[in-house]
Scaffold this motif. Structure first.
Motif, PDB file in Angstrom:
ATOM      1  N   ILE A 122       0.849  -1.175   0.000  1.00 18.27           N
ATOM      2  CA  ILE A 122       0.000   0.000   0.000  1.00 18.27           C
ATOM      3  C   ILE A 122       0.890   1.232   0.000  1.00 18.27           C
ATOM      4  CG2 ILE A 122      -1.768   1.292   1.275  1.00 18.27           C
ATOM      5  CD1 ILE A 122      -1.376  -2.330   2.063  1.00 18.27           C
ATOM      6  N   ASN A 123       0.705   2.114  -0.988  1.00 19.07           N
ATOM      7  CA  ASN A 123       1.474   3.357  -1.035  1.00 19.07           C
ATOM      8  C   ASN A 123       0.795   4.372  -0.126  1.00 19.07           C
ATOM      9  OD1 ASN A 123       2.782   5.736  -1.536  1.00 19.07           O
ATOM     10  ND2 ASN A 123       2.737   5.557  -3.760  1.00 19.07           N
ATOM     11  N   SER A 124       1.378   4.586   1.057  1.00 17.57           N
ATOM     12  CA  SER A 124       0.885   5.566   2.026  1.00 17.57           C
ATOM     13  C   SER A 124       1.819   6.767   2.099  1.00 17.57           C
ATOM     14  CB  SER A 124       0.750   4.914   3.410  1.00 17.57           C
ATOM     15  OG  SER A 124      -0.155   3.852   3.361  1.00 17.57           O
TER      16      SER A 124
ATOM     17  N   LYS B 138       0.884   5.100  -7.355  1.00 19.23           N
ATOM     18  CA  LYS B 138       0.681   6.474  -6.899  1.00 19.23           C
ATOM     19  C   LYS B 138       0.130   6.413  -5.481  1.00 19.23           C
ATOM     20  CE  LYS B 138      -0.023   8.243 -11.503  1.00 19.23           C
ATOM     21  NZ  LYS B 138      -0.884   8.894 -12.465  1.00 19.23           N
ATOM     22  N   PRO B 139       0.184   7.524  -4.725  1.00 15.97           N
ATOM     23  CA  PRO B 139      -0.326   7.513  -3.346  1.00 15.97           C
ATOM     24  C   PRO B 139      -1.758   6.978  -3.283  1.00 15.97           C
ATOM     25  CG  PRO B 139       0.875   9.530  -3.743  1.00 15.97           C
ATOM     26  CD  PRO B 139       0.774   8.823  -5.078  1.00 15.97           C
ATOM     27  N   GLY B 140      -1.976   6.081  -2.335  1.00 13.65           N
ATOM     28  CA  GLY B 140      -3.291   5.479  -2.136  1.00 13.65           C
ATOM     29  C   GLY B 140      -3.525   4.212  -2.927  1.00 13.65           C
ATOM     30  N   GLU B 141      -2.667   3.913  -3.896  1.00 15.99           N
ATOM     31  CA  GLU B 141      -2.855   2.710  -4.706  1.00 15.99           C
ATOM     32  C   GLU B 141      -2.294   1.480  -3.996  1.00 15.99           C
ATOM     33  OE1 GLU B 141      -3.094   4.267  -9.279  1.00 15.99           O
ATOM     34  OE2 GLU B 141      -1.116   3.657  -8.548  1.00 15.99           O
TER      35      GLU B 141
ATOM     36  N   ARG C 194       5.418   4.186   3.973  1.00 15.98           N
ATOM     37  CA  ARG C 194       5.210   5.546   4.455  1.00 15.98           C
ATOM     38  C   ARG C 194       6.504   6.320   4.307  1.00 15.98           C
ATOM     39  NH1 ARG C 194       2.036   3.750   9.986  1.00 15.98           N
ATOM     40  NH2 ARG C 194       0.273   2.757   8.927  1.00 15.98           N
TER      41      ARG C 194
END
Length: 150
Positions: free
Chosen positions: A32-34, A58-61, A125
């Protein structure tokens, strides 16, 4: 006496059926991209048998995959890098500058003891990579390190 045999048969049948259902469940690894801002996460994983290729998140993906354990042991090693995407409008392509990198084992099984339905969640993160099996709060496993020369 017949009731005892019947009870034991029902218990054995129940255990056998529950094991048969568990065999169908694959193990899975989830990334998870956080990351904050527009930071892109690059993931490249390999097992002893397969190269799963590069994936950009991308963030959130989320990127995930599933598999069965091997009786010879299953190991999945991954390279993660985070960076910024630069877009060149005239050339219609993107260039990425990756500043942080981690290389680690995302999944490991012992071999003869096979796992079914095991889930590994990796949250990427800004300060590092966090891990959980999904039941507890993710804990920091790897701190982000700056790539030399970046």
């Amino acid at each position: 006496m017949n009731n005892l045999y019947l009870s034991l048969f029902i218990i054995a049948l129940g255990v056998g059926l529950s094991n048969a259902l568990a065999i169908k469940m694959k193990n899975s690894v989830h990334f998870i991209n956080s990351l904050a801002g527009n930071n892109v996460l690059k993931i490249h994983c390999r097992s002893d048998e397969d190269d799963l290729g590069e994936h950009l998140l991308k963030p959130g993906e989320v990127y995930d995959f599933s598999f069965y354990d091997s009786i010879f042991g299953t190991r999945i090693n991954c390279d993660l890098a985070q960076g910024i995407e630069f877009r060149f409008l005239f050339f219609f392509e993107s260039v990425f500058e990756f500043r942080f990198h981690a290389k680690f084992m995302a999944y490991k099984s012992g071999g003869l003891i096979l796992h079914y339905g095991k889930k590994n969640f990796w949250f990427c993160r800004d300060d590092g990579i966090y891990f959980t099996h999904g039941k507890q709060t993710p804990k920091l496993e790897y701190k982000s390190t700056i790539i030399a020369g970046a």
